[in-house]
Design a protein around this motif. Structure first.
Motif, PDB file in Angstrom:
ATOM      1  N   ALA A 140       0.833  -1.216   0.000  1.00 31.75           N
ATOM      2  CA  ALA A 140       0.000   0.000   0.000  1.00 31.75           C
ATOM      3  C   ALA A 140       0.861   1.258   0.000  1.00 31.75           C
ATOM      4  CB  ALA A 140      -0.939  -0.011   1.209  1.00 31.75           C
ATOM      5  N   ILE A 141       1.931   1.252   0.792  1.00 26.66           N
ATOM      6  CA  ILE A 141       2.794   2.449   0.839  1.00 26.66           C
ATOM      7  C   ILE A 141       3.560   2.599  -0.478  1.00 26.66           C
ATOM      8  CG2 ILE A 141       4.907   1.515   1.946  1.00 26.66           C
ATOM      9  CD1 ILE A 141       3.219   4.794   2.972  1.00 26.66           C
ATOM     10  N   GLU A 142       3.935   1.478  -1.102  1.00 32.46           N
ATOM     11  CA  GLU A 142       4.610   1.551  -2.408  1.00 32.46           C
ATOM     12  C   GLU A 142       3.682   2.132  -3.475  1.00 32.46           C
ATOM     13  OE1 GLU A 142       7.903  -2.056  -1.953  1.00 32.46           O
ATOM     14  OE2 GLU A 142       5.963  -2.498  -2.855  1.00 32.46           O
ATOM     15  N   VAL A 143       2.409   1.761  -3.424  1.00 31.03           N
ATOM     16  CA  VAL A 143       1.451   2.312  -4.395  1.00 31.03           C
ATOM     17  C   VAL A 143       1.360   3.834  -4.236  1.00 31.03           C
ATOM     18  CG1 VAL A 143      -0.977   2.361  -5.130  1.00 31.03           C
ATOM     19  CG2 VAL A 143       0.123   0.167  -4.630  1.00 31.03           C
ATOM     20  N   CYS A 144       1.347   4.302  -2.977  1.00 28.25           N
ATOM     21  CA  CYS A 144       1.336   5.758  -2.726  1.00 28.25           C
ATOM     22  C   CYS A 144       2.612   6.409  -3.267  1.00 28.25           C
ATOM     23  CB  CYS A 144       1.211   6.054  -1.230  1.00 28.25           C
ATOM     24  SG  CYS A 144      -0.377   5.583  -0.529  1.00 28.25           S
ATOM     25  N   GLU A 145       3.753   5.751  -3.064  1.00 22.94           N
ATOM     26  CA  GLU A 145       5.025   6.282  -3.576  1.00 22.94           C
ATOM     27  C   GLU A 145       4.987   6.359  -5.107  1.00 22.94           C
ATOM     28  OE1 GLU A 145       7.993   3.691  -1.921  1.00 22.94           O
ATOM     29  OE2 GLU A 145       7.690   4.431   0.125  1.00 22.94           O
ATOM     30  N   GLY A 146       4.460   5.313  -5.727  1.00 22.75           N
ATOM     31  CA  GLY A 146       4.352   5.283  -7.193  1.00 22.75           C
ATOM     32  C   GLY A 146       3.478   6.405  -7.719  1.00 22.75           C
ATOM     33  N   GLN A 147       2.381   6.649  -7.018  1.00 23.55           N
ATOM     34  CA  GLN A 147       1.473   7.728  -7.424  1.00 23.55           C
ATOM     35  C   GLN A 147       2.163   9.095  -7.307  1.00 23.55           C
ATOM     36  OE1 GLN A 147      -1.287   7.751  -8.919  1.00 23.55           O
ATOM     37  NE2 GLN A 147      -2.322   9.661  -8.473  1.00 23.55           N
ATOM     38  N   GLN A 148       2.951   9.265  -6.234  1.00 19.44           N
ATOM     39  CA  GLN A 148       3.660  10.536  -6.056  1.00 19.44           C
ATOM     40  C   GLN A 148       4.731  10.730  -7.131  1.00 19.44           C
ATOM     41  OE1 GLN A 148       2.887  13.036  -3.678  1.00 19.44           O
ATOM     42  NE2 GLN A 148       4.132  14.155  -5.159  1.00 19.44           N
ATOM     43  N   TYR A 149       5.453   9.642  -7.465  1.00 21.76           N
ATOM     44  CA  TYR A 149       6.428   9.732  -8.567  1.00 21.76           C
ATOM     45  C   TYR A 149       5.724  10.185  -9.845  1.00 21.76           C
ATOM     46  CZ  TYR A 149      10.202   7.225  -6.075  1.00 21.76           C
ATOM     47  OH  TYR A 149      11.191   6.850  -5.201  1.00 21.76           O
ATOM     48  N   ASP A 150       4.556   9.589 -10.112  1.00 28.09           N
ATOM     49  CA  ASP A 150       3.801   9.906 -11.317  1.00 28.09           C
ATOM     50  C   ASP A 150       3.440  11.395 -11.355  1.00 28.09           C
ATOM     51  OD1 ASP A 150       2.654   9.265 -13.738  1.00 28.09           O
ATOM     52  OD2 ASP A 150       0.742   8.657 -12.879  1.00 28.09           O
ATOM     53  N   VAL A 151       2.992  11.911 -10.209  1.00 25.09           N
ATOM     54  CA  VAL A 151       2.644  13.341 -10.106  1.00 25.09           C
ATOM     55  C   VAL A 151       3.897  14.199 -10.325  1.00 25.09           C
ATOM     56  CG1 VAL A 151       1.849  15.148  -8.503  1.00 25.09           C
ATOM     57  CG2 VAL A 151       0.639  12.954  -8.616  1.00 25.09           C
ATOM     58  N   ASP A 152       5.006  13.807  -9.673  1.00 27.37           N
ATOM     59  CA  ASP A 152       6.261  14.570  -9.795  1.00 27.37           C
ATOM     60  C   ASP A 152       6.756  14.620 -11.248  1.00 27.37           C
ATOM     61  OD1 ASP A 152       6.171  14.868  -7.063  1.00 27.37           O
ATOM     62  OD2 ASP A 152       7.812  13.462  -6.639  1.00 27.37           O
ATOM     63  N   PHE A 153       6.606  13.498 -11.950  1.00 28.60           N
ATOM     64  CA  PHE A 153       7.132  13.398 -13.316  1.00 28.60           C
ATOM     65  C   PHE A 153       6.446  14.384 -14.271  1.00 28.60           C
ATOM     66  CE2 PHE A 153       8.630   8.655 -12.938  1.00 28.60           C
ATOM     67  CZ  PHE A 153       9.542   9.065 -11.983  1.00 28.60           C
ATOM     68  N   GLU A 154       5.219  14.774 -13.951  1.00 33.40           N
ATOM     69  CA  GLU A 154       4.481  15.689 -14.827  1.00 33.40           C
ATOM     70  C   GLU A 154       5.222  17.017 -15.009  1.00 33.40           C
ATOM     71  OE1 GLU A 154       0.430  16.212 -13.533  1.00 33.40           O
ATOM     72  OE2 GLU A 154       0.095  14.041 -13.440  1.00 33.40           O
ATOM     73  N   THR A 155       5.939  17.439 -13.981  1.00 36.48           N
ATOM     74  CA  THR A 155       6.609  18.753 -14.041  1.00 36.48           C
ATOM     75  C   THR A 155       8.128  18.640 -14.213  1.00 36.48           C
ATOM     76  OG1 THR A 155       6.662  18.760 -11.628  1.00 36.48           O
ATOM     77  CG2 THR A 155       4.835  19.926 -12.674  1.00 36.48           C
ATOM     78  N   ARG A 156       8.616  17.401 -14.422  1.00 33.69           N
ATOM     79  CA  ARG A 156      10.060  17.210 -14.584  1.00 33.69           C
ATOM     80  C   ARG A 156      10.419  16.902 -16.025  1.00 33.69           C
ATOM     81  NH1 ARG A 156      12.303  12.732 -10.755  1.00 33.69           N
ATOM     82  NH2 ARG A 156      13.903  12.859 -12.377  1.00 33.69           N
ATOM     83  N   ASP A 157      11.559  17.444 -16.483  1.00 32.90           N
ATOM     84  CA  ASP A 157      12.024  17.161 -17.842  1.00 32.90           C
ATOM     85  C   ASP A 157      13.239  16.236 -17.844  1.00 32.90           C
ATOM     86  OD1 ASP A 157      10.117  18.652 -19.189  1.00 32.90           O
ATOM     87  OD2 ASP A 157      11.230  20.517 -18.889  1.00 32.90           O
ATOM     88  N   ASP A 158      13.587  15.720 -16.674  1.00 38.91           N
ATOM     89  CA  ASP A 158      14.807  14.896 -16.593  1.00 38.91           C
ATOM     90  C   ASP A 158      14.510  13.481 -16.071  1.00 38.91           C
ATOM     91  OD1 ASP A 158      14.059  15.635 -14.060  1.00 38.91           O
ATOM     92  OD2 ASP A 158      16.072  16.151 -13.362  1.00 38.91           O
ATOM     93  N   VAL A 159      13.294  12.994 -16.354  1.00 40.25           N
ATOM     94  CA  VAL A 159      12.914  11.646 -15.895  1.00 40.25           C
ATOM     95  C   VAL A 159      13.736  10.610 -16.663  1.00 40.25           C
ATOM     96  CG1 VAL A 159      11.026   9.984 -15.655  1.00 40.25           C
ATOM     97  CG2 VAL A 159      10.563  12.432 -15.382  1.00 40.25           C
TER      98      VAL A 159
END
Length: 327
Positions: A140-159
């Motif tokens: 469950a905590i990994e799923v939350c981490e994955g969701q946050q990565y996904d949100v962060d990636f929207e504004t990053r150009d260096d993924v």
């Protein structure tokens, strides 16, 4: 009996169990959205995997029902909250919970679903309860981490590609893996077998998500459940996009970065231009290869189990069926 018949049987048994266990309590505005989202159907892929895994390891599907229900409840909880985060109007073709009720109800009913999902483990004996809930909390905590990565990636150009793979592993595949391992735990499989089946599910989940990325761009509009090109319209940095940036000529890289900085009214020309870069950069072939590689890793993990050959074949067919989909 074919794979499809077996899966349909598991699905029917599971839905019957779900309907019997999910009672409409008071206050209605808390529990009605729970019944609503669970009643929207979906493939029920994760709970089916829990039941199937329990039986291939010599357990009974009936004994794995509550673990399967916990997994399905968690999955749907995450969808309710994801839809709020994405401001999505539709889920499985129907109005989303926060649109049908309101955002506060969506948040609260989602919270209740997360708590209810934990309660389903209470039907298991002490040691098994501890093992199941430890795996569940980690997932469950990994799923939350994955969701946050996904949100962060929207504004990053260096993924990077490794970061993207980690995101889809956490956001999507760890729940598939945990669903299978729970079936193994309920069936009292050995630690080695439980871990090997987890690896099978984890790698298959990554392959499944990469295939979703591919089909989103190159799927058949008649059979793909979502709008083809949706990820491109939304400027989502998928595996195809990241591989193109890695491999394309300087001109194509600049073109891709420009195309992913705009959201035109009519996206048709943008989608076609991006797909052309995906093809010419070799990203399409590399994505297909990555799908094959992760599928093979899954089958290698399956081979490590002590399962009877007939049961290995059943799970392998299931995996192959999943990867041959066009939807």
């Amino acid at each position: 009996m074919s794979d499809i018949d077996i899966i349909s049987q598991y699905r029917e048994q599971f839905v019957t169990h779900l309907e019997g266990r999910i009672q409409l309590g008071e206050p209605k505005n808390l529990y009605e959205p729970v019944q609503y989202i669970l009643g929207l159907g979906g493939k029920r892929l994760r709970p089916i995997l829990t039941l199937m895994t329990a039986e291939v390891f010599g357990g009974k599907a009936k004994e794995a029902m509550d673990a399967a229900l916990a997994v399905e409840m968690f999955h749907n909880f995450s969808l309710v909250h994801d839809d709020i985060m994405d401001d999505a109007p539709l889920r499985r073709g129907k109005t989303t919970v926060h649109e049908k009720w309101d955002i506060s109800t969506g948040i609260l009913s989602g919270d209740a679903m997360l708590i209810l999902s934990y309660q389903f483990f209470e039907s298991y004996p002490g040691d098994m309860y501890v093992e199941l809930t430890k795996l569940y909390s980690k997932t469950a905590i990994e799923v939350c981490e994955g969701q946050q990565y996904d949100v962060d990636f929207e504004t990053r150009d260096d993924v990077t590609i490794p970061e993207y793979l980690k995101m889809i592993e956490y956001k999507t595949s760890v729940l598939v893996a945990a669903a299978m391992k729970m079936g193994a735990i309920v069936a009292k499989a050995s630690q080695k077998d439980a871990e090997a089946i987890y690896e099978f599910g984890r790698n298959l989940g990554i392959a499944f998500q990469l295939q979703d990325d591919y089909l989103d761009a190159f799927g058949d509009p008649k059979t793909f459940g979502k709008q083809v090109g949706g990820d491109i319209m939304e400027n989502k940095k998928t595996y195809l996009y990241l591989k193109s940036l890695e491999n394309a000529s300087k001109d194509d890289q600049d073109g891709l970065l420009h195309l992913y900085s705009i959201k035109p009214e009519d996206s048709t020309a943008k989608v076609e231009a991006v797909k052309t870069i995906f093809k010419e950069s070799g990203a399409v072939e590399e994505t297909k290869k990555a799908i094959q590689d992760f599928t093979q890793k899954a089958f290698d993990a399956l081979a490590e189990t002590g399962l009877h050959e007939k049961n290995k074949a059943l799970l392998q067919q299931f995996g192959e069926g999943l990867m041959e989909r066009t939807v």
